[in-house]
Design an enzyme around this catalytic site. Sequence first.
Site, mmCIF file in Angstrom:
data_model
loop_
_atom_site.group_PDB
_atom_site.id
_atom_site.type_symbol
_atom_site.label_atom_id
_atom_site.label_comp_id
_atom_site.label_asym_id
_atom_site.label_seq_id
_atom_site.Cartn_x
_atom_site.Cartn_y
_atom_site.Cartn_z
ATOM 1 C CD GLU A 85 -2.826 -1.244 2.488
ATOM 2 O OE1 GLU A 85 -2.597 -0.245 3.388
ATOM 3 O OE2 GLU A 85 -3.601 -2.137 2.554
ATOM 4 C CB CYS A 106 6.654 -4.874 8.982
ATOM 5 S SG CYS A 106 7.884 -4.239 9.851
ATOM 6 C CB CYS A 110 5.259 -2.552 16.476
ATOM 7 S SG CYS A 110 6.862 -1.924 16.316
ATOM 8 C CB CYS A 113 1.990 -1.638 13.531
ATOM 9 S SG CYS A 113 2.194 -1.192 11.997
ATOM 10 C CD GLU A 186 13.099 -0.126 10.590
ATOM 11 O OE1 GLU A 186 11.937 0.546 11.306
ATOM 12 O OE2 GLU A 186 13.926 0.701 10.378
ATOM 13 C CB SER A 217 9.625 6.683 9.817
ATOM 14 O OG SER A 217 9.171 6.611 11.301
ATOM 15 C CB SER A 240 8.524 4.454 15.668
ATOM 16 O OG SER A 240 8.033 5.144 14.316
ATOM 17 C CG LEU A 241 11.056 6.812 22.272
ATOM 18 C CD1 LEU A 241 12.360 6.175 22.239
ATOM 19 C CD2 LEU A 241 11.320 8.179 22.874
ATOM 20 C CG ASN A 320 -4.538 5.956 13.019
ATOM 21 O OD1 ASN A 320 -5.356 6.959 13.181
ATOM 22 N ND2 ASN A 320 -3.157 6.473 12.891
ATOM 23 C CB CYS A 362 0.557 6.001 11.285
ATOM 24 S SG CYS A 362 1.546 7.483 10.664
HETATM 25 N N1 SAH Z 1 9.173 0.649 10.803
HETATM 26 C C1 SAH Z 1 9.624 2.067 10.582
HETATM 27 C C2 SAH Z 1 8.562 2.851 9.591
HETATM 28 C C3 SAH Z 1 6.971 2.440 9.500
HETATM 29 S S1 SAH Z 1 6.272 4.292 10.031
HETATM 30 C C4 SAH Z 1 9.002 2.790 11.809
HETATM 31 O O1 SAH Z 1 8.578 2.085 12.737
HETATM 32 O O2 SAH Z 1 9.104 3.859 12.141
HETATM 33 C C5 SAH Z 1 4.963 3.881 10.602
HETATM 34 C C6 SAH Z 1 4.411 4.751 11.663
HETATM 35 O O3 SAH Z 1 3.348 4.775 12.172
HETATM 36 C C7 SAH Z 1 5.626 4.340 12.853
HETATM 37 O O4 SAH Z 1 5.758 5.490 13.656
HETATM 38 C C8 SAH Z 1 4.629 3.381 13.785
HETATM 39 O O5 SAH Z 1 5.092 3.351 15.041
HETATM 40 C C9 SAH Z 1 3.095 4.337 13.604
HETATM 41 N N2 SAH Z 1 2.146 3.439 14.060
HETATM 42 C C10 SAH Z 1 2.180 2.084 13.901
HETATM 43 N N3 SAH Z 1 0.584 1.740 14.045
HETATM 44 C C11 SAH Z 1 0.097 2.684 14.432
HETATM 45 C C12 SAH Z 1 -1.227 2.925 14.661
HETATM 46 N N4 SAH Z 1 -1.990 1.985 14.933
HETATM 47 N N5 SAH Z 1 -1.497 4.106 15.285
HETATM 48 C C13 SAH Z 1 -0.885 5.303 14.974
HETATM 49 N N6 SAH Z 1 0.262 5.080 14.407
HETATM 50 C C14 SAH Z 1 1.019 3.832 14.422
#
Ligand code: SAH
Length: 368
Positions: A85, A106, A110, A113, A186, A217, A240-241, A320, A362
């Site tokens: 996507e 991925c 996480c 996600c 990632e 990111s 993405s902390l 989200n 996201c």
């Molecule tokens: N793997 C990389 C790139 C993906 S970016 C990373 O983790 O940064 C996608 C972003 O959306 C990341 O910051 C992730 O943590 C965030 N994200 C994932 N699931 C989410 C959700 N359900 N709601 C809001 N943000 C989310």
Amino acid sequence: MQLEKLRKILTENGEPKFRLSQIQKAIYQDGVSDFSEISTISKNLREQLEKEMKILSFEVEKVLVSKDEKSLKALLKLADGNKIESVLLSPVENKWSVCISSQVGCPLNCGFCATGKSGFQRNLTAEEISDQVLFWRQYLKKQGTVNSDQEKNPPYPSASATWQKQNLLIKERGVISNIVYMGMGEPFLNWEEVKRSLRDLIDKDLFAFGSRSISVSTAGIPEGIKNLAEEFPQINLAISLHFATDEKRSQFMPINRKYNLEELKKALKDYFSKTNRQVFVEYVMLSGINDSEEDAYALSTYLKSIGNRQLLHVNLIAYNETGKELKASSGNKTHLFRDYLERGGMSVTIRKSLGQEVEGACGQLAGK
Ligand code: SAH
């Protein structure tokens, strides 16, 4: 686009050197989606290219458009049948950001996600990554110059809003100004291909984006942070902390068991010493999980311990929904959290969420 193949065909044909530039300009800068539209080259060559090559490395299965038409999500089918996507968002009037994927699925898994839920299939090639930008460029162009035939037969099936209305609205809405590697995957676990795609995006003869309009990111891969600092110091880094204690972070982000907060801190210190550039810290607000005053204190303490506080910018992101277990923090909680951080001298923004309606926000990208 398969640039190597294009070069080969042109060399074999004995075409003059400038031919490549003409074609590159038409495709990368003018957003032409068909070789037959390139009027600067001969009819024979156009026909040959059309027969032997494709501009995009995937088929477009569908494009979903939100009601306000500020969020669009494309489902793209790769040559091997895998699907990814790609998202186009307009957070500011007249400006579009493209959110691109770097992997199919991925491996990080996480807990909050959707992408990791269906596992990891494979890395994308550089071409499959940068073609996502090419596709949206073509899309915006097609909508801006629609003719009466296209009005009757839109090029892609669209889930909402009539083609004509979309066309009228998007026509006035300008160009792609930002690229974010925040789609599926990632990026730092696919560095070789991501690196090649970044080169193409900033190549003056290809996409010609400024480095500062591109952001990568990561969930926190130290090696990748180092590579970015050394090879693309002008490209923005986002981390993405989401959690500021190892206990919580490891629970929701398994990658933290491999590279914990201390490792991440080292990588960031090193990044600052090499680039002296701002880093965006992403923090998704999860109700009852990481949104208390204690969590704000932990975050503030962790960030201060990195040093260079003026170079850290925290984005508080609305969660989200991707399942039933987790809930987004309330607006009130999010404001309190922000205020707490600000009192500690941090610079913070509450980011509004775009793309939820098309499941293109996201963490909602699942390739379906
Ligand atoms: N793997 C990389 C790139 C993906 S970016 C990373 O983790 O940064 C996608 C972003 O959306 C990341 O910051 C992730 O943590 C965030 N994200 C994932 N699931 C989410 C959700 N359900 N709601 C809001 N943000 C989310």
